[in-house]
Design a protein around this motif. Sequence first.
Motif, PDB file in Angstrom:
ATOM      1  N   GLY A  55       0.807  -5.483   5.169  1.00 39.78           N
ATOM      2  CA  GLY A  55       0.592  -4.201   4.982  1.00 39.78           C
ATOM      3  C   GLY A  55       2.273  -3.425   5.686  1.00 39.78           C
ATOM      4  N   ILE A  56       1.112  -3.377   6.786  1.00 37.65           N
ATOM      5  CA  ILE A  56       1.726  -1.844   7.671  1.00 37.65           C
ATOM      6  C   ILE A  56       3.275  -3.078   8.398  1.00 37.65           C
ATOM      7  CG2 ILE A  56       1.316  -2.411   9.571  1.00 37.65           C
ATOM      8  CD1 ILE A  56       2.465   1.127   7.880  1.00 37.65           C
ATOM      9  N   ASP A  86       2.294 -14.849  11.222  1.00 40.05           N
ATOM     10  CA  ASP A  86       0.501 -14.082  10.511  1.00 40.05           C
ATOM     11  C   ASP A  86      -0.168 -15.516  10.183  1.00 40.05           C
ATOM     12  OD1 ASP A  86       0.444 -11.447   9.174  1.00 40.05           O
ATOM     13  OD2 ASP A  86      -0.895 -13.481   8.198  1.00 40.05           O
ATOM     14  N   ARG A 140      -5.762  -6.237  12.152  1.00 40.38           N
ATOM     15  CA  ARG A 140      -5.862  -5.070  12.526  1.00 40.38           C
ATOM     16  C   ARG A 140      -6.474  -4.702  13.487  1.00 40.38           C
ATOM     17  NH1 ARG A 140      -8.777  -4.836   6.946  1.00 40.38           N
ATOM     18  NH2 ARG A 140      -6.999  -5.287   5.582  1.00 40.38           N
ATOM     19  N   HIS A 192      -6.544  -6.306  18.353  1.00 38.57           N
ATOM     20  CA  HIS A 192      -5.150  -5.807  19.177  1.00 38.57           C
ATOM     21  C   HIS A 192      -5.359  -6.042  20.614  1.00 38.57           C
ATOM     22  CE1 HIS A 192      -4.416  -2.112  15.791  1.00 38.57           C
ATOM     23  NE2 HIS A 192      -3.967  -3.833  15.335  1.00 38.57           N
ATOM     24  N   ASN A 227       3.631   6.311  15.860  1.00 39.62           N
ATOM     25  CA  ASN A 227       4.874   6.162  15.879  1.00 39.62           C
ATOM     26  C   ASN A 227       5.676   8.408  15.593  1.00 39.62           C
ATOM     27  OD1 ASN A 227       3.776   5.042  13.742  1.00 39.62           O
ATOM     28  ND2 ASN A 227       4.599   7.238  12.386  1.00 39.62           N
TER      29      ASN A 227
HETATM   30  N1  LIG Z   1       1.324   3.492  12.094  1.00 37.05           N
HETATM   31  C1  LIG Z   1       1.106   3.941  10.875  1.00 37.05           C
HETATM   32  O1  LIG Z   1       0.760   5.033  10.458  1.00 37.05           O
HETATM   33  C2  LIG Z   1       0.003   2.957  10.591  1.00 37.05           C
HETATM   34  C3  LIG Z   1      -0.268   2.684   9.551  1.00 37.05           C
HETATM   35  C4  LIG Z   1      -1.196   2.199   8.117  1.00 37.05           C
HETATM   36  C5  LIG Z   1      -1.769   1.105   9.242  1.00 37.05           C
HETATM   37  N2  LIG Z   1      -1.352   0.803  10.775  1.00 37.05           N
HETATM   38  C6  LIG Z   1      -2.249   0.044  12.067  1.00 37.05           C
HETATM   39  O2  LIG Z   1      -1.346  -1.402  11.299  1.00 37.05           O
HETATM   40  C7  LIG Z   1      -2.880  -2.451  11.663  1.00 37.05           C
HETATM   41  C8  LIG Z   1      -1.978  -3.729  10.486  1.00 37.05           C
HETATM   42  O3  LIG Z   1      -2.742  -2.905   9.277  1.00 37.05           O
HETATM   43  P1  LIG Z   1      -2.341  -3.203   7.854  1.00 37.05           P
HETATM   44  O4  LIG Z   1      -3.099  -2.912   6.876  1.00 37.05           O
HETATM   45  O5  LIG Z   1      -0.897  -3.969   8.003  1.00 37.05           O
HETATM   46  O6  LIG Z   1      -3.854  -4.910   7.976  1.00 37.05           O
HETATM   47  P2  LIG Z   1      -3.109  -6.516   6.753  1.00 37.05           P
HETATM   48  O7  LIG Z   1      -4.537  -6.557   6.772  1.00 37.05           O
HETATM   49  O8  LIG Z   1      -2.782  -6.200   5.401  1.00 37.05           O
HETATM   50  O9  LIG Z   1      -1.897  -7.041   7.680  1.00 37.05           O
HETATM   51  C9  LIG Z   1      -2.480  -7.891   8.944  1.00 37.05           C
HETATM   52  C10 LIG Z   1      -2.010  -9.047   8.834  1.00 37.05           C
HETATM   53  O10 LIG Z   1      -2.612  -9.754  10.331  1.00 37.05           O
HETATM   54  C11 LIG Z   1      -2.743 -11.365   9.851  1.00 37.05           C
HETATM   55  N3  LIG Z   1      -3.366 -11.707  12.049  1.00 37.05           N
HETATM   56  C12 LIG Z   1      -4.612 -11.286  11.596  1.00 37.05           C
HETATM   57  N4  LIG Z   1      -5.047 -11.692  13.198  1.00 37.05           N
HETATM   58  C13 LIG Z   1      -3.549 -12.447  13.166  1.00 37.05           C
HETATM   59  C14 LIG Z   1      -3.680 -13.881  14.329  1.00 37.05           C
HETATM   60  N5  LIG Z   1      -3.963 -13.610  15.372  1.00 37.05           N
HETATM   61  N6  LIG Z   1      -2.291 -14.308  14.733  1.00 37.05           N
HETATM   62  C15 LIG Z   1      -1.462 -14.059  12.959  1.00 37.05           C
HETATM   63  N7  LIG Z   1      -1.848 -12.798  11.941  1.00 37.05           N
HETATM   64  C16 LIG Z   1      -2.956 -12.199  11.651  1.00 37.05           C
HETATM   65  C17 LIG Z   1      -3.169 -11.170   9.158  1.00 37.05           C
HETATM   66  O11 LIG Z   1      -3.242 -12.100   8.430  1.00 37.05           O
HETATM   67  C18 LIG Z   1      -2.658 -10.371   8.281  1.00 37.05           C
HETATM   68  O12 LIG Z   1      -1.675 -10.377   6.870  1.00 37.05           O
HETATM   69  C19 LIG Z   1      -3.599  -1.396  11.666  1.00 37.05           C
HETATM   70  O13 LIG Z   1      -4.581  -1.581  12.715  1.00 37.05           O
HETATM   71  C20 LIG Z   1      -3.745  -0.335  10.980  1.00 37.05           C
HETATM   72  O14 LIG Z   1      -4.386   0.930  11.364  1.00 37.05           O
HETATM   73  C21 LIG Z   1      -0.503   1.392  11.001  1.00 37.05           C
END
Ligand SMILES: NC(=O)c1ccc[n+]([C@@H]2O[C@H](COP(=O)([O-])OP(=O)(O)OC[C@H]3O[C@@H](n4cnc5c(N)ncnc54)[C@H](O)[C@@H]3O)[C@@H](O)[C@H]2O)c1
Length: 385
Positions: free
Chosen positions: A14-15, A37, A76, A80, A126
């Motif tokens: 998503g992000i 991914d 996720r 991290h 950010n």
């Molecule tokens: N800075 C911001 O304002 C902001 C906003 C939204 C989300 N986030 C953060 O961004 C992070 C991701 O959130 P999201 O909503 O995009 O999650 P999401 O679940 O949509 O995306 C995570 C992706 O990581 C992939 N993934 C997991 N383990 C993996 C690995 N070992 N190798 C490769 N790919 C892997 C998954 O397949 C998935 O597509 C979270 O930590 C969230 O807190 C930050």
Amino acid sequence: MNQRATFGLIGAGGISQSQHLPSLTQARNVYLKTVCDLKADLLALAQRDYGIPQVTQNHKELLADPEIQGVVIATRADSHVSLAIEALQAGKHVYVEKPLGETVEECHRVLPVQKKSGRILAVGHNRRLAPAYQLLRKAILAHGGAKNIHYRISDNYYVWGKSYGPGQRILHEVCHIFDLLRYLVGSEVTSVHCVDSRPDDDLITLKFESGCVASIMSSGYVTQDMPKESIDVVMELGAATVVDFVELRTFGLDDFEPVYRFAGRWHPQHDMMHRYLFEKEGATALMDLRRIFYEKKRRLEALEQSGQQSPERRELEQYVRTQAPNPSYMENKGWLEAIEHFADCILDGGPCQLAGVEDSTKAAMLVQTAIRSRSSGQVVEVGIG
Ligand SMILES: NC(=O)c1ccc[n+]([C@@H]2O[C@H](COP(=O)([O-])OP(=O)(O)OC[C@H]3O[C@@H](n4cnc5c(N)ncnc54)[C@H](O)[C@@H]3O)[C@@H](O)[C@H]2O)c1
């Protein structure tokens, strides 16, 4: 001199679709070479929409590439720390999404590895680099520091059916504000008091070593027509307010204009109407666009519930899903600026304005302290107990 740092991105969910892929491919000083991914369909999307030269489902392959200097980790929270440690050990500079770790103990694992590696570790708080907050910080520094702050961060988790569960909003959302307030005040928090009226409706007060006090209203129950965030800051004499990153107003600060407006966030898959309107009309345009989006979304939901297919429904689907960005992502919250600054730090070695491991560990400590305070109903000293 190399003008672009070579990057890899781990996690294309998503992000990354809404922020990191556009930022990394648009940044003036980044060459995004590889996206990783676990899901093949997301990799295909990244290749189709952004022409990424290389994709992989194995992050070890990405980390083994000696050309890659910087890695953005956008998986996720539960992965991290382990991925950041692996990337640092592979000699990469790391930009990891927030929160760095889900607990203080997890964050503590990263510091020795980062120090040994000599590489930068930046965490995706950010907001520090949002143009409106950079100017606000300048005003605070020029006017005797912040004395009293109110921050509202509100969202509609419950309307989306997206509650993380009690306390989790503090970990996932308010952690940004803990980091931002430490950055703006330039001081450490000494005590925290958190009270709630129901799960995800919290009021948190903070006291800083500098004497500044701050309150954070965090709610998961507002609707999307309301600006997501706002801040009021009282300084030695005079004040400033920012509405949702698009409009900063100053009061009694003679060396600042009374009002500044900031363009919205650019995204290749959406029209740019919001971008220019925010720059020209600030908060008024933001309120109008949020209202339009909200009303169209409600109308679409009603049509979906009735099961009725119609040209109106198709038009609304087109608007809500593609033409308009998510209203919480129309504003410029500093995503591109953060990535460009991180790449500058890699290329030129300058001081990094982004949150590092220690900052992020402090944010995690404040999250834990706020959750403890809410359970006990007591003011909790930071770092005690
Ligand atoms: N800075 C911001 O304002 C902001 C906003 C939204 C989300 N986030 C953060 O961004 C992070 C991701 O959130 P999201 O909503 O995009 O999650 P999401 O679940 O949509 O995306 C995570 C992706 O990581 C992939 N993934 C997991 N383990 C993996 C690995 N070992 N190798 C490769 N790919 C892997 C998954 O397949 C998935 O597509 C979270 O930590 C969230 O807190 C930050």
